[in-house]
Scaffold this active site. Structure first.
Site, PDB file in Angstrom:
ATOM      1  N   SER A   1      -8.461  -4.580   3.176  1.00 24.10           N
ATOM      2  CA  SER A   1      -8.306  -3.338   2.413  1.00 24.10           C
ATOM      3  C   SER A   1      -8.799  -2.135   3.210  1.00 24.10           C
ATOM      4  CB  SER A   1      -9.105  -3.392   1.106  1.00 24.10           C
ATOM      5  OG  SER A   1      -8.581  -4.347   0.241  1.00 24.10           O
ATOM      6  N   ILE A   2      -8.051  -1.042   3.093  1.00 25.06           N
ATOM      7  CA  ILE A   2      -8.466   0.206   3.739  1.00 25.06           C
ATOM      8  C   ILE A   2      -9.847   0.635   3.205  1.00 25.06           C
ATOM      9  CG2 ILE A   2      -7.944   2.679   3.721  1.00 25.06           C
ATOM     10  CD1 ILE A   2      -4.988   1.916   4.147  1.00 25.06           C
TER      11      ILE A   2
ATOM     12  N   VAL B   1      -8.220   0.876 -13.712  1.00 29.88           N
ATOM     13  CA  VAL B   1      -8.157   2.322 -13.934  1.00 29.88           C
ATOM     14  C   VAL B   1      -7.251   2.722 -15.097  1.00 29.88           C
ATOM     15  CG1 VAL B   1      -8.841   3.091 -11.621  1.00 29.88           C
ATOM     16  CG2 VAL B   1      -6.422   2.603 -12.103  1.00 29.88           C
TER      17      VAL B   1
ATOM     18  N   ALA C   1       2.610  -0.524  -7.848  1.00 31.80           N
ATOM     19  CA  ALA C   1       3.942  -0.425  -8.474  1.00 31.80           C
ATOM     20  C   ALA C   1       4.477  -1.845  -8.511  1.00 31.80           C
ATOM     21  CB  ALA C   1       4.868   0.469  -7.667  1.00 31.80           C
TER      22      ALA C   1
ATOM     23  N   TYR D   1      10.058   2.899   0.408  1.00 31.13           N
ATOM     24  CA  TYR D   1       8.791   3.261  -0.248  1.00 31.13           C
ATOM     25  C   TYR D   1       9.042   3.681  -1.697  1.00 31.13           C
ATOM     26  CZ  TYR D   1       3.862   4.573  -0.047  1.00 31.13           C
ATOM     27  OH  TYR D   1       2.503   4.637  -0.247  1.00 31.13           O
TER      28      TYR D   1
ATOM     29  N   LYS E   1       2.937   9.147  -4.628  1.00 31.06           N
ATOM     30  CA  LYS E   1       2.074   9.785  -3.622  1.00 31.06           C
ATOM     31  C   LYS E   1       2.237  11.310  -3.659  1.00 31.06           C
ATOM     32  CE  LYS E   1       0.035   6.157  -1.904  1.00 31.06           C
ATOM     33  NZ  LYS E   1      -1.284   5.786  -2.463  1.00 31.06           N
TER      34      LYS E   1
ATOM     35  N   ARG F   1      -1.573  -3.415   7.835  1.00 29.35           N
ATOM     36  CA  ARG F   1      -1.319  -4.632   7.047  1.00 29.35           C
ATOM     37  C   ARG F   1      -2.422  -4.858   6.017  1.00 29.35           C
ATOM     38  NH1 ARG F   1       0.945  -7.215  11.859  1.00 29.35           N
ATOM     39  NH2 ARG F   1       3.180  -7.378  11.442  1.00 29.35           N
ATOM     40  N   THR F   2      -2.033  -4.751   4.742  1.00 29.62           N
ATOM     41  CA  THR F   2      -2.940  -5.003   3.616  1.00 29.62           C
ATOM     42  C   THR F   2      -2.084  -5.621   2.509  1.00 29.62           C
ATOM     43  OG1 THR F   2      -2.443  -2.891   2.567  1.00 29.62           O
ATOM     44  CG2 THR F   2      -4.292  -2.877   4.108  1.00 29.62           C
ATOM     45  N   LEU F   3      -2.735  -5.994   1.410  1.00 27.00           N
ATOM     46  CA  LEU F   3      -1.975  -6.551   0.269  1.00 27.00           C
ATOM     47  C   LEU F   3      -0.959  -5.529  -0.252  1.00 27.00           C
ATOM     48  CD1 LEU F   3      -4.426  -8.333  -2.212  1.00 27.00           C
ATOM     49  CD2 LEU F   3      -2.497  -9.336  -0.948  1.00 27.00           C
TER      50      LEU F   3
HETATM   51  N1  LIG Z   1      -1.560  -0.194   3.845  1.00 25.75           N
HETATM   52  C1  LIG Z   1      -0.938   0.905   4.232  1.00 25.75           C
HETATM   53  O1  LIG Z   1      -0.129   0.891   5.150  1.00 25.75           O
HETATM   54  C2  LIG Z   1      -1.235   2.213   3.543  1.00 25.75           C
HETATM   55  C3  LIG Z   1      -0.797   3.406   4.145  1.00 25.75           C
HETATM   56  C4  LIG Z   1      -1.071   4.618   3.521  1.00 25.75           C
HETATM   57  C5  LIG Z   1      -1.751   4.631   2.309  1.00 25.75           C
HETATM   58  N2  LIG Z   1      -2.156   3.459   1.743  1.00 25.75           N
HETATM   59  C6  LIG Z   1      -2.872   3.521   0.471  1.00 25.75           C
HETATM   60  O2  LIG Z   1      -4.174   3.024   0.626  1.00 25.75           O
HETATM   61  C7  LIG Z   1      -4.673   2.641  -0.659  1.00 25.75           C
HETATM   62  C8  LIG Z   1      -5.308   1.264  -0.556  1.00 25.75           C
HETATM   63  O3  LIG Z   1      -4.308   0.290  -0.305  1.00 25.75           O
HETATM   64  P1  LIG Z   1      -4.480  -0.860   0.785  1.00 25.75           P
HETATM   65  O4  LIG Z   1      -3.328  -0.728   1.708  1.00 25.75           O
HETATM   66  O5  LIG Z   1      -5.864  -0.892   1.306  1.00 25.75           O
HETATM   67  O6  LIG Z   1      -4.154  -2.176  -0.072  1.00 25.75           O
HETATM   68  P2  LIG Z   1      -5.116  -3.061  -1.006  1.00 25.75           P
HETATM   69  O7  LIG Z   1      -4.181  -3.962  -1.756  1.00 25.75           O
HETATM   70  O8  LIG Z   1      -6.158  -3.704  -0.215  1.00 25.75           O
HETATM   71  O9  LIG Z   1      -5.763  -1.999  -1.993  1.00 25.75           O
HETATM   72  C9  LIG Z   1      -5.147  -1.549  -3.175  1.00 25.75           C
HETATM   73  C10 LIG Z   1      -6.213  -1.594  -4.246  1.00 25.75           C
HETATM   74  O10 LIG Z   1      -5.728  -1.056  -5.477  1.00 25.75           O
HETATM   75  C11 LIG Z   1      -6.394  -1.790  -6.493  1.00 25.75           C
HETATM   76  N3  LIG Z   1      -5.751  -1.632  -7.796  1.00 25.75           N
HETATM   77  C12 LIG Z   1      -4.447  -1.854  -8.123  1.00 25.75           C
HETATM   78  N4  LIG Z   1      -4.269  -1.655  -9.447  1.00 25.75           N
HETATM   79  C13 LIG Z   1      -5.476  -1.283  -9.967  1.00 25.75           C
HETATM   80  C14 LIG Z   1      -5.946  -0.950 -11.258  1.00 25.75           C
HETATM   81  N5  LIG Z   1      -5.154  -0.964 -12.328  1.00 25.75           N
HETATM   82  N6  LIG Z   1      -7.254  -0.626 -11.409  1.00 25.75           N
HETATM   83  C15 LIG Z   1      -8.084  -0.621 -10.353  1.00 25.75           C
HETATM   84  N7  LIG Z   1      -7.709  -0.940  -9.100  1.00 25.75           N
HETATM   85  C16 LIG Z   1      -6.425  -1.276  -8.911  1.00 25.75           C
HETATM   86  C17 LIG Z   1      -6.325  -3.229  -5.985  1.00 25.75           C
HETATM   87  O11 LIG Z   1      -7.238  -4.052  -6.681  1.00 25.75           O
HETATM   88  C18 LIG Z   1      -6.680  -3.030  -4.529  1.00 25.75           C
HETATM   89  O12 LIG Z   1      -8.070  -3.118  -4.356  1.00 25.75           O
HETATM   90  C19 LIG Z   1      -3.479   2.713  -1.611  1.00 25.75           C
HETATM   91  O13 LIG Z   1      -3.523   3.950  -2.291  1.00 25.75           O
HETATM   92  C20 LIG Z   1      -2.295   2.686  -0.647  1.00 25.75           C
HETATM   93  O14 LIG Z   1      -1.135   3.274  -1.205  1.00 25.75           O
HETATM   94  C21 LIG Z   1      -1.930   2.259   2.343  1.00 25.75           C
END
Ligand SMILES: NC(=O)c1ccc[n+]([C@@H]2O[C@H](COP(=O)([O-])OP(=O)(O)OC[C@H]3O[C@@H](n4cnc5c(N)ncnc54)[C@H](O)[C@@H]3O)[C@@H](O)[C@H]2O)c1
Length: 273
Positions: free
Chosen positions: A19-20, A73, A103, A163, A170, A200-202
């Site tokens: 996770s980020i 949330v 989503a 996307y 976003k 790469r993340t979930l």
């Molecule tokens: N991975 C990428 O390439 C990338 C790029 C740009 C932005 N982002 C953004 O970074 C953020 C973190 O995503 P990530 O890539 O680390 O993936 P991640 O799956 O590790 O994190 C997403 C998180 O959202 C949480 N979540 C989802 N629904 C929820 C809810 N109802 N209540 C509380 N928490 C909830 C999940 O539990 C998870 O911890 C997101 O906003 C994603 O859009 C990701």
């Protein structure tokens, strides 16, 4: 001396070690900060409590991780409970990371024009509205010089095929961030967004990151993809006093991809006939 010595805050959005939010939290904790964490609540029928377990495997090892509580949330009581726990543990907080998006896969796979009504509402609620809800609930515990950071993506600024509905979320999130920066400015609270290139993340996998990695490597000025650690460092910067004159901004950590006005060096590989 660390950048976060004496600072306390909340990290929302760790699902696992990819996770980020975890990358940013690790940087903050390595710089002296202490954090409270949340995990997605486990379903009552999940006896193994997998969501909790995946995050506790990480936080249990860290002295600077002070608590781990459930957070959905879409549930205001959950949000209030997280803020109460933070108040109990820390009094005031200096930083808050919102790193949350969702989503349904059905909607992400559809052309944007076919997004379902319910899918749109849920994606918007979790991925955009939640920033307002969390910031509002945190108001009473945010210190005078605190910072909020949310995670966004370029697909909110320009259409990125694949996307889809998340791009619309976003765009809304970016706007929420800017309005919050205005509302909270008089209290000394800064609000920014970090726009990360694909990692790469979930959530990333669901949003089609694998296809984007190859494209970024060819098109981005730096000619490579970014790392979790790079996002971690810039995320920590935006949550620290080092960025104390910055608010309402979107900082791209994407190897420069967003500045391109043409496919650039990608054209060298397949010149137009
Ligand atoms: N991975 C990428 O390439 C990338 C790029 C740009 C932005 N982002 C953004 O970074 C953020 C973190 O995503 P990530 O890539 O680390 O993936 P991640 O799956 O590790 O994190 C997403 C998180 O959202 C949480 N979540 C989802 N629904 C929820 C809810 N109802 N209540 C509380 N928490 C909830 C999940 O539990 C998870 O911890 C997101 O906003 C994603 O859009 C990701």
């Amino acid at each position: 001396m660390g950048l976060f010595d004496g600072k306390k805050g909340l990290i929302l959005g760790v699902a696992n070690d990819h996770s980020i939010a975890w990358a940013i939290a690790q940087e903050i904790m390595s710089q002296g900060g202490v954090c409270g964490f949340t995990h997605l609540p486990d379903r009552p029928d999940d006896a193994r409590k997998r969501n909790h377990r995946r995050v506790s495997l990480l936080t249990d090892k860290c002295e600077s991780a002070k608590f781990l509580v459930p957070l959905d949330v879409t549930n205001d009581e959950n949000i209030a409970a997280v803020m109460s726990r933070a108040a109990e543990e820390f009094g005031k907080i200096d930083f808050l990371l919102h790193s949350i998006a969702y989503a349904s896969l059905d909607d992400l796979k559809r052309d944007t024009i076919e997004t379902s009504r319910d899918g749109f509402k849920l994606a918007m609620e979790i991925s955009a509205y939640s920033l307002l809800a969390v910031a509002n609930a945190a108001r009473g515990i945010l210190s005078d010089r605190s910072a909020i950071l949310t995670m966004t993506y370029y697909g909110g600024e320009r259409p990125v095929p694949g996307y889809n509905v998340m791009g619309i979320c976003k765009a809304a999130l970016d706007s929420c961030m800017k309005y919050l920066a205005y509302d909270l400015g008089p209290s000394g609270v800064r609000v920014n967004a970090l726009s990360a290139g694909p990692v790469r993340t979930l959530a990333g996998r669901a949003a089609g990151v694998d296809d984007m990695l190859a494209l970024y490597e060819r098109m981005a000025p730096l000619g490579r993809n970014i790392t979790h650690e790079e996002v971690g460092r810039t995320g920590a910067f935006l949550l620290s006093d080092m960025s104390d004159g910055v608010t309402g901004d979107i900082l791209h950590v994407d190897a420069g991809f967003n500045i391109m006005g043409s496919p650039g060096r990608l054209l060298d590989e397949a010149p137009p006939q």
